[in-house]
Enzyme design. Structure first.
Site, short mmCIF file in Angstrom:
data_model
loop_
_atom_site.label_atom_id
_atom_site.label_comp_id
_atom_site.label_asym_id
_atom_site.label_seq_id
_atom_site.Cartn_x
_atom_site.Cartn_y
_atom_site.Cartn_z
N GLU A 52 0.71 -1.18 -0.10
CA GLU A 52 0.04 0.84 -0.29
C GLU A 52 1.02 1.46 0.43
O GLU A 52 0.77 2.40 0.41
CB GLU A 52 -1.07 0.02 1.45
C1 ACM Z 1 -2.37 -5.60 3.90
O1 ACM Z 1 -3.29 -6.22 4.30
N1 ACM Z 1 -2.09 -3.97 3.85
C2 ACM Z 1 -1.27 -6.37 4.57
#
Ligand code: ACM
Length: 542
Positions: free
Chosen positions: A333
């Site tokens: 992310e």
């Molecule tokens: C995640 O759930 N961002 C690894």
């Protein structure tokens, strides 16, 4: 639980533990014997002395380490779950990522054990202390649920006769605790280690850093913990582990044959680090501390050399504190980092991990970046069609399976679950159980699967009781997928076996979700209906 590879019951072989029982060990098994005696003494009230095999004591519980311990048992074996003959397992082909990578079908290996219960005594044989430990956990489960009591109970301590021969399907079986969104102190983490060890999980992944908090002291960058550790979701006080705290967790886990996998999440999920050291921020300005639950907005500056000094120092210190082989780089992310900068950052960060002597683990967003030897991708997708991960596997990566819609223990069980999320859907016990790590992701064959992990993110989880509520009863489902031969997989048998653990958890004071899918025994004991405050952990010293 998890289902053993093979079970041969012997109705004439029941063994009754009596006050004069003793544990006999050979010296290398001493520590496991001490732990086993420690589990059995409170409820039985028996002294259970632990003695060397050389001693003249008449021992009846025997733990033996044999480097050549063999798995063979008489051939008319009856599988615990009525499964097909072992030769049919996985087409009978030993695979690199899974059990028996050396092709030796009869060796107990690194973690296997053989447990024999006869009227005359109980014997565990294994090639390693880890194998003895797993066997001891099985022995514990063969005693009545009252064995979980912390005070003496009047009970007939009968164990059913027979032989168990058991080995794991995958070498990596883990759970993750996010100590960044909410901080959990050492005592809570040690209790979590005990929960993992019960179900033969052998890795604890600690998500140590995120936007809301930095949880591990780093001597060369002290403000990371002192400033970055002082916040958490919702505005609570946060906290962090000193080096000694972390060492204590690692040592406690090691004694229980659990390897700690530290995660330093980079380059995103770094707001807490930027608050502490604004020079790491792309605009060189300290952002405000973050106590919300959004993701994807923060990142360390991939164009500044000081960032790489920071990464090298942090990874170096964390690696030096960590005896296990893994260092988890996060990588998820980082939405604000352009793809080219992300690739360049990850290439350098992976090299810095390698320079510490550790092996890179990262979320599967690392897949399109440069391959490094041995690297492991943790797959958390919700759709098993992932060409980037499949391509990384073709280049040699191995995979830990944590599918978000099966293994994410922060997902709610049902719409009325009081805590948790639902972005990956609801995960009831059946959903946690009904998937196969060996074939879940297209292009990721069983031999590329290192194992499974159940992550628990803690945006909404604030207490140990809430951790337990989200873990149980789903953690044993994921543990079974990691340990048990695929041919034992059977929901209806699984839920019956799981039901027997409710009274164990109740007796042990472990909070759990009394899922309506599981045929819990009704009385006694009472089953809790909500997360409730938990008494202090019972085991707190390594
Ligand atoms: C995640 O759930 N961002 C690894």
């Amino acid at each position: 639980m998890p289902a053993p590879e093979r079970v041969l019951p012997d109705p004439d072989g029941d063994f009754t533990l009596t006050p004069d029982a003793a544990l006999r060990i050979d010296p290398a098994g001493r520590d496991v014997a001490d732990q086993l005696a420690g589990w059995l003494r409170p409820a039985t009230g028996f002294p259970l002395p632990v003695t060397d095999t050389a001693d003249p004591v008449e021992g009846r519980l025997t733990l033996t380490l044999s480097p050549t311990a063999a798995a063979d048992i008489p051939t008319q074996d009856t599988r615990s779950a009525g499964a097909a003959p072992r030769d049919a397992r996985d087409g009978g082909t030993p695979t690199g990522g899974t059990r028996d990578g050396d092709g030796d079908d009869d060796a107990l290996g690194d973690e296997g054990y053989r447990l024999d219960v006869t009227a005359a005594g109980v014997r565990i044989v294994a090639a390693t202390p880890a194998g003895l430990f797993h066997g001891a956990q099985t022995l514990r489960q063969l005693l009545p649920a009252a064995v979980e009591s912390t005070t003496p109970v009047a009970e007939r301590w009968v164990m059913p006769g027979g032989t168990v021969v058991d080995r794991p399907r995958f070498p990596y079986r883990g759970a993750m605790l996010d100590v960044a969104r909410h901080f959990f102190g050492v005592r809570d983490v040690l209790r979590v280690v005990d929960h993992l060890a019960r179900y033969k999980l052998n890795h604890l992944h600690l998500h140590l850093t995120d936007d809301q908090g930095w949880r591990i002291a780093v001597d060369s960058w002290p403000r990371l913990a002192e400033v970055g550790g002082a916040t958490e979701v919702g505005g609570g006080p946060g906290g962090w582990y000193t080096r000694d705290d972390y060492r204590r967790i690692v040592a406690y886990a090691a004694r229980r044959h659990v390897t700690v996998v530290p995660e330093i999440d980079l380059p995103g999920h770094t707001n807490a680090a930027l608050v502490a050291y604004p020079e790491l921020a792309p605009d060189k300005t300290a952002p405000p501390p973050y106590t919300g639950t959004e993701v994807g907005f923060s990142y360390v500056d991939p164009a500044d050399e000081r960032t790489y000094a920071f990464v090298a120092d942090v990874l170096g210190e964390v690696a030096a504190l960590t005896p296990g082989p893994w260092l988890h780089l996060g990588g998820d992310e980082a939405f604000k980092v352009p793809a080219e900068s992300y690739r360049a950052f990850v290439a350098r960060a992976q090299a810095l991990v390698a320079a510490t002597g550790k092996t890179v683990v990262g979320w599967h967003q690392l897949a399109p970046t440069e391959h490094v030897d041995g690297r492991v991708l943790q797959w958390w997708g919700t759709n098993g069609d992932d060409p980037d991960t499949a391509e990384a596997v073709r280049r040699g990566a191995r995979v830990i399976l944590s599918p978000g819609n099966h293994a994410y223990l922060d997902m709610k069980y049902a719409p009325d679950t009081p805590i948790g999320h639902d972005w990956a859907g609801l995960i009831d016990v059946r959903r946690a159980y009904e998937w196969d790590p060996g074939s879940h992701v297209q292009g990721v064959p069983a031999e590329a699967v290192l194992g499974v992990e159940a992550p628990l993110w803690t945006e909404s989880v604030t207490t140990l009781a809430e951790i337990e509520y989200m873990f149980f009863p789903r953690l044993p489902a994921v543990a079974e997928l990691g340990w048990s031969p695929r041919e034992t997989h059977d929901w209806s048998r699984f839920r019956s076996r799981l039901a027997a653990h409710g009274p164990r958890w109740t007796t042990a004071g472990i909070t759990f979700h009394p899922s309506p899918e599981i045929p819990w025994p009704s009385t006694p004991p009472q089953i809790p209906t909500q997360p409730t405050p938990h008494p202090a952990p019972i085991t707190t010293t390594p």
